[in-house]
Motif scaffolding. Sequence first.
Motif, short mmCIF file in Angstrom:
data_model
loop_
_atom_site.label_atom_id
_atom_site.label_comp_id
_atom_site.label_asym_id
_atom_site.label_seq_id
_atom_site.Cartn_x
_atom_site.Cartn_y
_atom_site.Cartn_z
N CYS A 1 0.83 -1.21 0.00
CA CYS A 1 0.00 0.00 0.00
C CYS A 1 0.86 1.26 0.00
O CYS A 1 0.57 2.24 -0.70
N ARG A 2 1.94 1.22 0.78
CA ARG A 2 2.82 2.39 0.84
C ARG A 2 3.61 2.56 -0.45
O ARG A 2 3.90 3.69 -0.85
N ASP A 3 3.94 1.45 -1.11
CA ASP A 3 4.51 1.55 -2.46
C ASP A 3 3.56 2.31 -3.38
O ASP A 3 3.95 3.24 -4.10
N ALA A 4 2.30 1.88 -3.36
CA ALA A 4 1.29 2.48 -4.23
C ALA A 4 1.09 3.96 -3.92
O ALA A 4 1.05 4.81 -4.83
N LEU A 5 0.97 4.30 -2.64
CA LEU A 5 0.75 5.69 -2.25
C LEU A 5 1.96 6.56 -2.55
O LEU A 5 1.81 7.75 -2.89
N SER A 6 3.16 5.99 -2.45
CA SER A 6 4.36 6.75 -2.81
C SER A 6 4.32 7.14 -4.29
O SER A 6 4.68 8.26 -4.66
N MET A 7 3.88 6.21 -5.13
CA MET A 7 3.74 6.51 -6.56
C MET A 7 2.74 7.63 -6.78
O MET A 7 2.97 8.55 -7.58
#
Length: 353
Positions: free
Chosen positions: A117-123
């Motif tokens: 999820c944090r990968d996605a939100l970082s993007m």
Amino acid sequence: HGLKRNKLSLSQILSQIGFQHRKDYVTTLGKLVASRYADGLFPQYKRAQDGSVYNLTAKKELILHFVDCLMGAIELYKQRMEWLTSESRQIFGVIQERCIVIVLDFGTAAAAEFDLCRDALSMVLVEQVTQIAKFNLIRAAPDLMKWQQKSTPVSEHTVTSAVTWLWKLDHMTAASHTNSAEALLEAMSDDAVEAVYYFAVGDVPVDTKQLLLEKVSDGPCPVNTVSFNAREDETIIFLKELSRLASGRFHAFAEKNDYRDAAGPALKCEEDGKGLLALNSRKVKGQMPLVAGVREDVFLIWKELEEARSTVRQVQKILSESDQPASQDGIISNMIYLLFCPVSESLEGLNRG
């Protein structure tokens, strides 16, 4: 960039390369009569949709120009489709507002999914939030957590700070059914906010659903819902309905469940804290769940793309047929008709043409 806006729909092109072969009701004959003077003088095109006939007067160069314009539009729409369905837009949809708050509801996500999820939100932060004016992040939790007290102007420094804050969040498994509604109400209390994005991971408990319906519907600003890795179709259906009641938009994404062994953020900050580096090789891969339906923005581009493809086929057909010379017999018969018919009838025929 639409076809009609650029006068590239089939009817608009036909009106620029010719004129419609007219029919009119003749009282003395008691029926519709088509003008006859143009028969054989011009190449003609008959529209399959309504059977209307057009006399084509344009030179080949002008028709070729419209073919080129349509091919350019097709390429543009294909690029737009690729852009809409790639990277953070595939995961989160497209941020349209200038000032937003993203409410993070990780629910009871496992540790690997929490990192995903944090990968996605970082993007999302690097690719989209950097393009708007102000933002804030709020985490739904027993103790509500805010990145900033109010929405903050976007800069390289603030986005870097937000990414760092995101990756310092602790993984939690306990959650109250009131956390989500409280976080959304807090987000909507910021007067500067144009819209709230509710990023919901996994499924939404029944008690939480009811509370969200009571507290969020008809709020002071739209709430756009983003479903991430929902297991149950009912969750997606609920979040879609919630966005409708809150005057917002809906998006859904399901990851392919191939969690990577590597740990840590997909996006890293420079050690001096002065800039952002590009995303590394870890990518969040997945697609929109079938139950979520088709994204409206993607559908509209697809529809325009299909119309452009159909129109270019028709114009290319016109181009090939216009190379064929008009019938000499038709030209001669029309000259005889205009010479020997009564003057009033010939004028009436011309007017109908």
